[in-house]
Each structure stands twice: as structure tokens, then as C-alpha cells.
Design a protein around this motif. Structure first.
Motif, PDB file in Angstrom:
ATOM      1  N   SER A  69       0.792  -1.296  -0.022  1.00 18.32           N
ATOM      2  CA  SER A  69       0.054  -0.138  -0.050  1.00 18.32           C
ATOM      3  C   SER A  69       1.001   1.251  -0.157  1.00 18.32           C
ATOM      4  CB  SER A  69      -0.938   0.145   1.206  1.00 18.32           C
ATOM      5  OG  SER A  69       0.016   0.076   2.400  1.00 18.32           O
ATOM      6  N   ALA A  70       1.905   1.148   0.683  1.00 17.53           N
ATOM      7  CA  ALA A  70       2.926   2.347   0.636  1.00 17.53           C
ATOM      8  C   ALA A  70       3.517   2.573  -0.676  1.00 17.53           C
ATOM      9  CB  ALA A  70       4.188   1.927   1.296  1.00 17.53           C
ATOM     10  N   TRP A  71       3.931   1.509  -1.454  1.00 12.49           N
ATOM     11  CA  TRP A  71       4.312   1.577  -2.742  1.00 12.49           C
ATOM     12  C   TRP A  71       3.242   1.959  -3.564  1.00 12.49           C
ATOM     13  CZ3 TRP A  71       2.515  -1.597  -6.995  1.00 12.49           C
ATOM     14  CH2 TRP A  71       3.285  -1.470  -8.082  1.00 12.49           C
ATOM     15  N   VAL A  72       2.007   1.700  -3.506  1.00 13.34           N
ATOM     16  CA  VAL A  72       0.922   2.182  -4.413  1.00 13.34           C
ATOM     17  C   VAL A  72       0.691   3.599  -4.283  1.00 13.34           C
ATOM     18  CG1 VAL A  72      -1.626   2.167  -4.792  1.00 13.34           C
ATOM     19  CG2 VAL A  72      -0.342   0.071  -4.533  1.00 13.34           C
ATOM     20  N   HIS A  73       0.635   3.983  -2.787  1.00 16.75           N
ATOM     21  CA  HIS A  73       0.489   5.337  -2.568  1.00 16.75           C
ATOM     22  C   HIS A  73       1.678   6.439  -3.011  1.00 16.75           C
ATOM     23  CE1 HIS A  73       0.346   8.988   0.158  1.00 16.75           C
ATOM     24  NE2 HIS A  73      -1.346   8.793  -0.077  1.00 16.75           N
ATOM     25  N   ASP A  74       2.945   5.872  -2.679  1.00 13.83           N
ATOM     26  CA  ASP A  74       3.989   6.929  -3.006  1.00 13.83           C
ATOM     27  C   ASP A  74       4.478   6.442  -4.496  1.00 13.83           C
ATOM     28  OD1 ASP A  74       3.666   7.540  -0.479  1.00 13.83           O
ATOM     29  OD2 ASP A  74       5.435   5.949   0.242  1.00 13.83           O
ATOM     30  N   THR A  75       4.414   5.347  -5.149  1.00 15.37           N
ATOM     31  CA  THR A  75       4.757   5.468  -6.476  1.00 15.37           C
ATOM     32  C   THR A  75       3.765   5.388  -7.603  1.00 15.37           C
ATOM     33  OG1 THR A  75       6.558   3.901  -5.655  1.00 15.37           O
ATOM     34  CG2 THR A  75       6.289   4.001  -7.873  1.00 15.37           C
ATOM     35  N   PRO A  88      13.051   5.088 -17.061  1.00 13.26           N
ATOM     36  CA  PRO A  88      13.981   4.410 -17.547  1.00 13.26           C
ATOM     37  C   PRO A  88      13.591   3.735 -18.672  1.00 13.26           C
ATOM     38  CG  PRO A  88      14.029   4.391 -15.081  1.00 13.26           C
ATOM     39  CD  PRO A  88      12.744   5.031 -15.493  1.00 13.26           C
ATOM     40  N   LEU A  89      12.188   3.091 -18.762  1.00 17.33           N
ATOM     41  CA  LEU A  89      11.903   2.321 -19.791  1.00 17.33           C
ATOM     42  C   LEU A  89      12.162   2.911 -21.312  1.00 17.33           C
ATOM     43  CD1 LEU A  89       8.266   1.292 -18.657  1.00 17.33           C
ATOM     44  CD2 LEU A  89      10.401   0.040 -18.852  1.00 17.33           C
ATOM     45  N   ALA A  90      12.226   4.291 -21.391  1.00 15.43           N
ATOM     46  CA  ALA A  90      12.728   4.765 -22.694  1.00 15.43           C
ATOM     47  C   ALA A  90      14.049   4.598 -23.084  1.00 15.43           C
ATOM     48  CB  ALA A  90      12.218   6.365 -22.422  1.00 15.43           C
ATOM     49  N   SER A  91      15.208   4.440 -22.152  1.00 14.07           N
ATOM     50  CA  SER A  91      16.369   4.220 -22.365  1.00 14.07           C
ATOM     51  C   SER A  91      16.565   2.548 -22.696  1.00 14.07           C
ATOM     52  CB  SER A  91      17.153   4.751 -21.406  1.00 14.07           C
ATOM     53  OG  SER A  91      17.015   6.104 -21.384  1.00 14.07           O
ATOM     54  N   GLU A  92      15.642   1.540 -22.260  1.00 13.21           N
ATOM     55  CA  GLU A  92      15.773   0.158 -22.354  1.00 13.21           C
ATOM     56  C   GLU A  92      15.781  -0.280 -23.702  1.00 13.21           C
ATOM     57  OE1 GLU A  92      16.313  -1.763 -20.037  1.00 13.21           O
ATOM     58  OE2 GLU A  92      16.247  -0.716 -18.193  1.00 13.21           O
ATOM     59  N   PRO A  93      16.899  -0.904 -24.251  1.00 10.93           N
ATOM     60  CA  PRO A  93      17.121  -1.255 -25.507  1.00 10.93           C
ATOM     61  C   PRO A  93      15.977  -2.395 -25.847  1.00 10.93           C
ATOM     62  CG  PRO A  93      19.071  -1.654 -24.610  1.00 10.93           C
ATOM     63  CD  PRO A  93      18.176  -1.126 -23.262  1.00 10.93           C
ATOM     64  N   ALA A  94      15.287  -3.126 -25.039  1.00 10.53           N
ATOM     65  CA  ALA A  94      14.462  -4.112 -25.563  1.00 10.53           C
ATOM     66  C   ALA A  94      13.089  -3.289 -25.599  1.00 10.53           C
ATOM     67  CB  ALA A  94      14.120  -5.140 -24.253  1.00 10.53           C
ATOM     68  N   VAL A  95      12.587  -2.511 -24.785  1.00 12.69           N
ATOM     69  CA  VAL A  95      11.470  -1.566 -25.159  1.00 12.69           C
ATOM     70  C   VAL A  95      11.638  -0.530 -26.306  1.00 12.69           C
ATOM     71  CG1 VAL A  95      10.128   0.097 -24.039  1.00 12.69           C
ATOM     72  CG2 VAL A  95      11.065  -1.434 -22.697  1.00 12.69           C
ATOM     73  N   PHE A 325       8.642  -1.261 -13.380  1.00  9.33           N
ATOM     74  CA  PHE A 325       7.400  -1.031 -12.882  1.00  9.33           C
ATOM     75  C   PHE A 325       7.488  -1.441 -11.312  1.00  9.33           C
ATOM     76  CE2 PHE A 325       2.966  -0.497 -11.953  1.00  9.33           C
ATOM     77  CZ  PHE A 325       2.609   0.647 -12.422  1.00  9.33           C
ATOM     78  N   VAL A 326       8.038  -2.533 -10.810  1.00 10.80           N
ATOM     79  CA  VAL A 326       7.823  -3.048  -9.430  1.00 10.80           C
ATOM     80  C   VAL A 326       9.099  -2.924  -8.708  1.00 10.80           C
ATOM     81  CG1 VAL A 326       6.058  -4.543  -9.925  1.00 10.80           C
ATOM     82  CG2 VAL A 326       8.415  -5.495  -9.895  1.00 10.80           C
ATOM     83  N   ARG A 327      10.288  -2.229  -9.292  1.00 10.38           N
ATOM     84  CA  ARG A 327      11.402  -2.346  -8.872  1.00 10.38           C
ATOM     85  C   ARG A 327      11.549  -1.647  -7.498  1.00 10.38           C
ATOM     86  NH1 ARG A 327      11.809   2.101 -12.133  1.00 10.38           N
ATOM     87  NH2 ARG A 327      12.985   3.722 -11.641  1.00 10.38           N
TER      88      ARG A 327
END
Length: 457
Positions: A69-75, A88-95, A325-327
Motif C-alpha cells: 500500500s505504501a508503494w501504491v500510494h507513493d509510486t 528508465p523504460l525509454a532507455s531500455e534497448p528491449a523496449v 514497474f515493481v523495482r
């Protein structure tokens, strides 16, 4: 009128309440009194044990939910936290490669290379060209299509790997954050929306930039890329409705659930007859719950990757999206696991165990020798050192509690931050022990041993 005699001042036999026989008990009465006193003490201890057990159970069951819940609320529900998560997804080669392939395919479907070669063959035939030349024009379809695709791929790649795409990605996600929240709360509008069992991202801005680059390069038909082809699937799950319901609940309790959980844990330690043992059990239990949470995230990752078809999103890109997303949630669980292990070890070191006693004796000998060496140089702590010596358990507990609290309040602590806090706590404990040992001659008294007196100059 004479005042009546008070029962408290005179017993029926005429003896005064201050008489020695007032509280005299026979051996039988004394034995019964002791039995009742022990029974009351046992009942009180059992009541505290039951209460502490209930509080402990609540704290352990709520600890994983508090982290989530803290992760949901803060992130997730916080714009800055969300953008920091997905940036960071914009810099990931796979994405990047998944976006490049998707956009290139969409462009190529709107460029009819076969029509170009057929028109060229018809023109050559009408001009009276030899049949061999006309047939050669038809054979140009394959090489021309490969050339066009290569050109489109290079143009798209330059856009996707550039800072322009990264800025557009961050800007789009920042503007789309409200849409993400709407999707998870059940509302369905914005550039990120729920379509059936999928959550899709509209890459309209990126497509417009690619279209303009292609038009500038001479591919005028690229401007005809339709709007429906601008979406890329981020998630696909059959449990979207349950996820939305869970999100709404966690968003509501996200602010208070961690506070309530910490309060339950503190009360469990305070109510328990054995504070140290309860702290040891609590820390061990929280550590186990964090391990279960980490395992649950790994299982959810496998389920997510299996639910996303490779035609919608390549497996490597899907894995990067999930991990990114979940890091912060995973890091929080790992940090709390380490804090739990440290707390359990600290509680054990306060106990009567053979290993703990040996470690304490070794540490005491080292700090005492250092304190006596300071005393011989004239650096004496006097009353301050004696106070630290008399309250060593309390000061040690406060320092350890301050370190644990610092880690709990640290915003997304890293391994380096964890090592820093542990190092500071150990350094402070060693310093306090040395100061407690450097009291000087005033520390020597009837309780001081001959070795301590001999060490005092």
C-alpha cells in the motif's frame, strides 16, 4: 455526642488497628495468600501473552499489505514517483526495439511497394521496352521493399534512441498519470486506458514525429498512418477487475496502514512479558513475510510474462517493463528484510545465549581497554561516563532503534544507504562504550574490581 469508633481504628476484640496482631497471619493463611498472589500473577502474565500474541499476529499479517500500500500510494498514485518509475523504460534497448519494430511495421503496411514496381513495369511496357526489362522491373519489388524498410527503420530508430523520444516519453507519462490512475480506479479515459483485458499506451506524439520525419524524407504516404495503430499493449491480464478493486482499497489505506502496522508491532513488544523475546519473534516473522512477498512478486512476474502474447509484446520487453514497474516495491521488501534480520540479531545479542555472551565479553574487553587507555592519557568522562555505564542497555537500545527508524523512514533506501546506517550505528555504540569505560578514578568504588582499580592512574 461522642464519635463512634471506626472499624479501621479498632477490631472486634478491642485491639487497635496499629497493634501488632492486626496483620499477623498464621502459616496456613500465609500459604493461601502466597498461592492467590502467584495465581493472580500468572493470570496477569497470561493476559499479557494473549494480548501480545494477537498484536503480533496482526502486525505480521498487515506487514506485506503495508509495504504494497505504501508503494501504491507513493509510486503509483504520485505523479513524480510514477514518472521516476517509468522514465528508465525509454532507455531500455528491449523496449526501444519493440517500439521501433511496431512503428516500422505500421509504416510499411501503408507503403505499397508492389504498386510502385507494377506502375514502373507498365510504363516500361507502354514505352516499348523489351520484355526482359519489363520482367526486371517486376523483380525489383523484393529489393525495393527491403531498401524502403531499411530506410524507414533507420528513421524510426533515430527518433526512438534520441533524447527527443526520452523527453516525449517522460512528458507523455507525466500528462498521462491521471489516466493511469483512472484506469486502476475503474475510470476509462486518457491516453492510457483499459481495453478488455489489456492496458494500452497511446504513442500518438511519437507517431506524429516519426510521420513527419518520414514525410520530410520523401515518404508522403507515411502521413496516412491511421490513429488506431498508435497504441502499444503494456499489460494484458484477465484479473484487471480484481486489480482495480485491490488498487482502490490500497489507495485508501495507503497512508494509514503502515502507521497502524508499526503501532501494532510496538504494542506487541511493549505488552509482552518478555520484551526482548517478543522483539526477536516479531523481527523474524516480518523477515519471513518479506521473503513471501518477494516470492509472490517473482510468481506474479512469471504469470504476467505468460499472459502477454509475443505478438503483442516481445518477452524481453515485457520482462523489462514488469521489473522496472515493481523495482521500488521489490527494493522496499528487500530493505525491510535486511532491517528485520538486523533487528533479530540485535535482540539475540541482548539475550543470555552462549554466542551472544561471548561476543559481548569480547566487545566489552576491547572497549574497556580503549577507555582505560584514554583515562591514562588524562581524557576522563567522569559523571557522563558513569551515567552511560549505568544506562548502557537503554542507550544501546535507543541507538539501534534510531538506526532502524532511519531505514524505515528513508525514501527508497539502497544497499549503500543500508551499509551507511549500519556503520553509523556500530560506530556510535563503540564510542558510547568507550566513553562509559573512560570514567577515571571516580568510577572506582566498592564494586570496582582490583583490575579496574589497578588500571586507574
Amino acid at each position: 455526642m461522642a464519635p463512634s469508633a471506626s472499624p479501621a481504628s479498632q477490631d472486634p476484640g478491642g485491639a487497635s488497628s496499629d497493634g501488632p496482631d492486626r496483620h499477623a497471619l498464621t502459616a496456613t493463611e500465609h500459604a493461601e495468600y502466597e498461592r492467590l498472589r502467584r495465581a493472580a500473577k500468572v493470570r496477569h502474565r497470561r493476559a499479557r501473552q494473549v494480548g501480545a500474541s494477537v498484536l503480533l499476529l496482526l502486525a505480521l499479517l498487515l506487514s506485506p499489505l503495508a509495504v504494497v500500500s505504501a508503494w501504491v500510494h507513493d509510486t503509483v498514485t504520485n505523479t513524480d514517483g510514477y514518472v521516476e518509475t517509468v522514465a528508465p523504460l525509454a532507455s531500455e534497448p528491449a523496449v526501444q526495439q519493440a517500439v521501433i519494430n511496431r512503428l516500422t511495421d505500421r509504416v510499411m503496411t501503408n507503403i505499397d511497394v508492389g504498386a510502385v514496381t507494377s506502375a514502373l513495369a507498365s510504363s516500361l511496357k507502354d514505352a516499348g521496352a523489351p520484355p526482359r526489362v519489363v520482367a526486371g522491373a517486376d523483380a525489383l519489388k523484393g529489393p525495393l521493399e527491403a531498401t524502403v524498410r531499411g530506410t524507414v527503420d533507420r528513421v524510426v530508430t533515430r527518433v526512438i534512441v534520441s533524447d527527443t523520444f526520452k523527453r516525449a516519453w517522460v512528458g507523455a507519462n507525466r500528462r498521462a498519470h491521471a489516466a493511469v490512475t483512472n484506469v486502476l480506479t475503474g475510470e476509462n479515459n486518457g491516453v492510457i486506458r483499459a481495453q478488455g483485458n489489456t492496458i494500452q499506451l497511446d504513442l500518438g506524439q511519437v507517431v506524429n514525429q516519426v510521420k513527419q520525419r518520414l514525410v520530410d524524407a520523401g515518404f508522403e504516404k507515411a502521413s496516412a498512418i491511421p490513429a488506431p495503430d498508435r497504441r502499444i499493449t503494456l499489460f494484458e491480464t484477465k484479473q484487471l477487475d480484481k486489480a482495480q478493486a485491490t488498487f482502490r482499497v490500497l489507495d485508501v489505506v495507503g497512508t494509514w496502514l503502515p502507521v497502524v502496522t508499526i503501532a501494532f508491532a510496538a504494542l506487541a513488544v511493549w505488552v509482552a512479558p518478555g520484551h526482548r523475546f517478543m522483539l526477536l519473534v516479531l523481527a523474524t516473522g516480518v523477515g519471513v513475510m518479506m521473503v513471501l512477498l518477494i516470492v509472490a512478486l517473482a510468481v506474479a512476474r512469471r504469470a504476467y510474462l505468460d499472459s502477454v502474447p509475443s505478438s503483442a509484446l516481445p518477452p524481453d520487453a515485457a520482462a523489462v517493463i514488469y521489473d522496472t514497474f515493481v523495482r521500488f516495491l521489490r527494493d522496499s521488501a528487500r530493505t525491510l528484510l535486511v532491517v528485520s534480520v538486523i533487528t533479530a540479531l540485535s535482540a539475540y545479542m541482548f539475550g543470555p545465549g552462549r554466542g551472544a555472551s561471548a561476543v559481548r565479553r569480547t566487545a566489552d574487553r576491547g572497549t574497556t581497554a580503549t577507555g582505560h587507555a584514554l583515562t591514562r592519557t588524562g581524557a576522563r568522562t567522569g559523571p557522563v561516563g558513569r551515567w552511560l555505564e549505568d544506562h548502557r542497555k537503554w542507550t544501546t537500545g535507543c541507538v539501534i532503534a534510531a538506526g532502524v527508524l532511519a531505514l524505515l523512514l528513508w525514501n527508497e533506501p539502497t544497499v549503500g544507504a543500508l551499509a551507511l546506517v549500519i556503520g553509523i550505528v556500530l560506530a556510535v555504540l563503540i564510542l558510547l562504550a568507550i566513553l562509559a569505560a573512560a570514567t577515571g578514578p571516580a568510577a572506582a568504588g566498592p564494586a570496582a574490581g582490583p583490575e579496574d582499580q589497578a588500571a586507574t592512574p
